[in-house]
Motif scaffolding. Structure first.
Motif, mmCIF file in Angstrom:
data_model
loop_
_atom_site.group_PDB
_atom_site.id
_atom_site.type_symbol
_atom_site.label_atom_id
_atom_site.label_comp_id
_atom_site.label_asym_id
_atom_site.label_seq_id
_atom_site.Cartn_x
_atom_site.Cartn_y
_atom_site.Cartn_z
ATOM 1 N N PRO A 267 0.834 -1.200 0.000
ATOM 2 C CA PRO A 267 0.000 0.000 0.000
ATOM 3 C C PRO A 267 0.870 1.252 0.000
ATOM 4 O O PRO A 267 2.010 1.230 0.457
ATOM 5 C CB PRO A 267 -0.781 -0.121 1.303
ATOM 6 C CG PRO A 267 0.054 -0.984 2.178
ATOM 7 C CD PRO A 267 0.766 -1.929 1.257
ATOM 8 N N GLU A 268 0.320 2.327 -0.531
ATOM 9 C CA GLU A 268 1.021 3.602 -0.516
ATOM 10 C C GLU A 268 0.100 4.654 0.090
ATOM 11 O O GLU A 268 -1.086 4.711 -0.220
ATOM 12 C CB GLU A 268 1.434 4.019 -1.919
ATOM 13 C CG GLU A 268 2.296 5.270 -1.917
ATOM 14 C CD GLU A 268 2.836 5.611 -3.282
ATOM 15 O OE1 GLU A 268 2.357 6.605 -3.853
ATOM 16 O OE2 GLU A 268 3.720 4.880 -3.764
ATOM 17 N N VAL A 269 0.673 5.456 0.960
ATOM 18 C CA VAL A 269 -0.069 6.506 1.658
ATOM 19 C C VAL A 269 0.729 7.801 1.531
ATOM 20 O O VAL A 269 1.944 7.803 1.713
ATOM 21 C CB VAL A 269 -0.247 6.155 3.153
ATOM 22 C CG1 VAL A 269 -0.953 7.282 3.894
ATOM 23 C CG2 VAL A 269 -1.003 4.838 3.321
ATOM 24 N N SER A 270 0.038 8.890 1.215
ATOM 25 C CA SER A 270 0.663 10.207 1.254
ATOM 26 C C SER A 270 -0.281 11.146 1.992
ATOM 27 O O SER A 270 -1.491 10.950 1.988
ATOM 28 C CB SER A 270 0.945 10.731 -0.158
ATOM 29 O OG SER A 270 -0.251 10.871 -0.888
ATOM 30 N N THR B 81 -6.794 18.176 11.626
ATOM 31 C CA THR B 81 -7.026 17.682 10.275
ATOM 32 C C THR B 81 -6.103 16.503 9.994
ATOM 33 O O THR B 81 -4.978 16.461 10.476
ATOM 34 C CB THR B 81 -6.816 18.785 9.221
ATOM 35 O OG1 THR B 81 -7.131 18.293 7.928
ATOM 36 C CG2 THR B 81 -5.406 19.305 9.223
ATOM 37 N N ALA B 82 -6.601 15.572 9.234
ATOM 38 C CA ALA B 82 -5.808 14.465 8.701
ATOM 39 C C ALA B 82 -6.294 14.258 7.277
ATOM 40 O O ALA B 82 -7.476 13.993 7.063
ATOM 41 C CB ALA B 82 -5.991 13.201 9.526
ATOM 42 N N VAL B 83 -5.400 14.418 6.310
ATOM 43 C CA VAL B 83 -5.767 14.271 4.905
ATOM 44 C C VAL B 83 -4.747 13.355 4.252
ATOM 45 O O VAL B 83 -3.548 13.652 4.250
ATOM 46 C CB VAL B 83 -5.793 15.639 4.180
ATOM 47 C CG1 VAL B 83 -6.145 15.460 2.717
ATOM 48 C CG2 VAL B 83 -6.770 16.592 4.854
ATOM 49 N N PHE B 84 -5.229 12.225 3.731
ATOM 50 C CA PHE B 84 -4.341 11.237 3.127
ATOM 51 C C PHE B 84 -4.884 10.767 1.784
ATOM 52 O O PHE B 84 -6.099 10.695 1.586
ATOM 53 C CB PHE B 84 -4.177 10.020 4.044
ATOM 54 C CG PHE B 84 -3.515 10.354 5.345
ATOM 55 C CD1 PHE B 84 -2.150 10.594 5.402
ATOM 56 C CD2 PHE B 84 -4.256 10.445 6.508
ATOM 57 C CE1 PHE B 84 -1.541 10.919 6.603
ATOM 58 C CE2 PHE B 84 -3.653 10.765 7.709
ATOM 59 C CZ PHE B 84 -2.290 11.001 7.763
ATOM 60 N N HIS B 85 -3.968 10.446 0.890
ATOM 61 C CA HIS B 85 -4.299 9.769 -0.365
ATOM 62 C C HIS B 85 -3.742 8.362 -0.228
ATOM 63 O O HIS B 85 -2.576 8.187 0.147
ATOM 64 C CB HIS B 85 -3.670 10.487 -1.564
ATOM 65 C CG HIS B 85 -3.979 9.808 -2.852
ATOM 66 N ND1 HIS B 85 -5.165 10.005 -3.529
ATOM 67 C CD2 HIS B 85 -3.280 8.893 -3.565
ATOM 68 C CE1 HIS B 85 -5.163 9.244 -4.614
ATOM 69 N NE2 HIS B 85 -4.033 8.563 -4.657
ATOM 70 N N VAL B 86 -4.574 7.347 -0.510
ATOM 71 C CA VAL B 86 -4.147 5.958 -0.368
ATOM 72 C C VAL B 86 -4.360 5.219 -1.669
ATOM 73 O O VAL B 86 -5.256 5.533 -2.455
ATOM 74 C CB VAL B 86 -4.924 5.239 0.776
ATOM 75 C CG1 VAL B 86 -4.667 5.923 2.103
ATOM 76 C CG2 VAL B 86 -6.409 5.173 0.494
#
Length: 166
Positions: free
Chosen positions: A34-37, A154-159
């Motif tokens: 998996p990739e998380v940014s 805030t928590a903002v992630f692209h997975v």
């Protein structure tokens, strides 16, 4: 219960939780990493704490990187996104999770675990395999055993390539 015991308990239970998440389901399957940014901002006692995957949240990280990025999808609506820098100073760990209709967040600050109910917004993307933008906050987080408070601003992630996705 004193802080060393609470810290030891949190360190022991967190890996056991992930073993349960990974081993539950339909047996052992191979998945792409998996990739998380993204990044998360938590405030505590007037102090702003940030955990960031790199370059203001634009760098992607996976299981072999530091910080570590992980996302797990179990069923429709069950999603967990984790970023962990492996350190016990400052904001070292964030987990935003929607599971069983109970969205919540966890954060580890200076080795102490804070948790609270926190609504998640998940915007699925058209990419294959599973890809989404996931956001949470603001919401209150409470430290276990003594009730000390922090706030996930805030928590903002692209997975992408989340484990367990069908």
């Amino acid at each position: 219960m004193n802080d060393p015991i609470a810290n030891a308990l949190a360190r022991t239970l967190l890996p056991l939780f992930w073993v349960a998440v990974w081993s539950s389901g339909e047996g052992c399957r191979a998945f792409p990493e998996p990739e998380v940014s993204g990044k998360a901002v938590v405030t505590r006692a007037g102090e702003e704490l940030v955990i960031d995957t790199g370059r203001d949240g634009t760098d992607g990280v996976g299981l072999d990187d530091h910080p570590i990025g992980l996302c797990v999808v179990r069923n429709a609506g069950d999603l967990s996104v984790v970023v962990d820098n492996g350190d016990d100073t400052g904001l070292s760990y964030v987990n935003i999770m929607a599971g069983g209709g109970l969205p919540h967040a966890s954060a580890k600050i200076d080795g102490d675990l804070y948790q609270g109910a926190c609504e998640l917004i998940v915007q699925e993307q058209q990419g294959e395999p599973y890809e989404a933008d996931v956001a949470a906050g603001p919401c209150d987080l409470v430290r276990l055993f003594d009730g000390a408070k922090a706030r996930l601003e805030t928590a903002v992630f692209h997975v992408s390539d989340c484990s367990g996705a069908d």
